[in-house]
Design a protein around this motif. Sequence first.
Motif, PDB file in Angstrom:
ATOM      1  N   GLU A   1      76.481 -74.265 -27.626  1.00 38.32           N
ATOM      2  CA  GLU A   1      76.888 -73.681 -28.917  1.00 38.32           C
ATOM      3  C   GLU A   1      76.721 -72.160 -28.897  1.00 38.32           C
ATOM      4  O   GLU A   1      77.574 -71.427 -29.414  1.00 38.32           O
ATOM      5  CB  GLU A   1      76.076 -74.280 -30.073  1.00 38.32           C
ATOM      6  N   GLN A   2      75.628 -71.672 -28.302  1.00 38.53           N
ATOM      7  CA  GLN A   2      75.414 -70.225 -28.208  1.00 38.53           C
ATOM      8  C   GLN A   2      76.532 -69.573 -27.396  1.00 38.53           C
ATOM      9  O   GLN A   2      77.076 -68.541 -27.780  1.00 38.53           O
ATOM     10  CB  GLN A   2      74.044 -69.914 -27.580  1.00 38.53           C
ATOM     11  N   ALA A   3      76.859 -70.186 -26.268  1.00 38.02           N
ATOM     12  CA  ALA A   3      77.910 -69.636 -25.401  1.00 38.02           C
ATOM     13  C   ALA A   3      79.273 -69.682 -26.087  1.00 38.02           C
ATOM     14  O   ALA A   3      80.092 -68.770 -25.926  1.00 38.02           O
ATOM     15  CB  ALA A   3      77.943 -70.394 -24.074  1.00 38.02           C
ATOM     16  N   ILE A   4      79.520 -70.731 -26.860  1.00 39.56           N
ATOM     17  CA  ILE A   4      80.787 -70.844 -27.590  1.00 39.56           C
ATOM     18  C   ILE A   4      80.923 -69.709 -28.591  1.00 39.56           C
ATOM     19  O   ILE A   4      82.003 -69.130 -28.747  1.00 39.56           O
ATOM     20  CB  ILE A   4      80.884 -72.223 -28.287  1.00 39.56           C
ATOM     21  N   GLU A   5      79.827 -69.359 -29.262  1.00 43.18           N
ATOM     22  CA  GLU A   5      79.861 -68.235 -30.203  1.00 43.18           C
ATOM     23  C   GLU A   5      80.285 -66.942 -29.514  1.00 43.18           C
ATOM     24  O   GLU A   5      80.852 -66.066 -30.153  1.00 43.18           O
ATOM     25  CB  GLU A   5      78.504 -68.059 -30.874  1.00 43.18           C
ATOM     26  N   TRP A   6      80.023 -66.841 -28.230  1.00 37.82           N
ATOM     27  CA  TRP A   6      80.408 -65.666 -27.448  1.00 37.82           C
ATOM     28  C   TRP A   6      81.777 -65.849 -26.795  1.00 37.82           C
ATOM     29  O   TRP A   6      82.200 -65.033 -25.997  1.00 37.82           O
ATOM     30  CB  TRP A   6      79.355 -65.390 -26.387  1.00 37.82           C
ATOM     31  N   GLY A   7      82.458 -66.963 -27.094  1.00 35.90           N
ATOM     32  CA  GLY A   7      83.818 -67.168 -26.615  1.00 35.90           C
ATOM     33  C   GLY A   7      83.955 -67.814 -25.258  1.00 35.90           C
ATOM     34  O   GLY A   7      85.005 -67.696 -24.617  1.00 35.90           O
TER      35      GLY A   7
END
Length: 182
Positions: free
Chosen positions: A91-97
């Motif tokens: 989820e953290q990485a997804i927030e960064w695209g």
Amino acid sequence: MPQQETNILNIRGGRTIRIPVNYQHFILCYSSNPEDLGWEREEVIHILERVKEGRLEDLDMDADLMNSIGTFFEEGVCVKPDIDAAVFWYEQAIEWGNDLARSNLADILRKGSQGYPKDLRRAFDLYKSCGLPYAHYRVGEFYEHGWGVRQNLEAAKAYYRLAYREGHGLANKKLKEWNFLK
């Protein structure tokens, strides 16, 4: 977040949709051996110790590293598997695209991996927002089977066609079954 390239996908009846494209190279690997994932064991242990201690400032944190940490937890690389921790880091990485994190989390949600609750609609949305050929193939599957979305065989064929043109191996097998290039 970098601007993502998009393509127009034509579906019969004159409908078109814009889809993301990402030709980032990655290796599909289900292993708890860090070397199989391209990491040195000592490096993974160092990262996981910093995570455990809450000393993230000691790491060159970026979306790729966040995705890798998610993979360490999901696959049990130098740590006991922890699907909740994996989901957190994806989820953290997804927030960064990060597209790999989108695909990884979508896989968990599609399968209900390690007891994590299935969420086919969210998995579909993650795959659809991901530009990887693997994700394009999975979107085709969702449309074909009606998993969390209305079944749409024309859209399925369009996504399979795209994944095939991008060189995805399973799309090649699907071509033999459906002959969707006509």
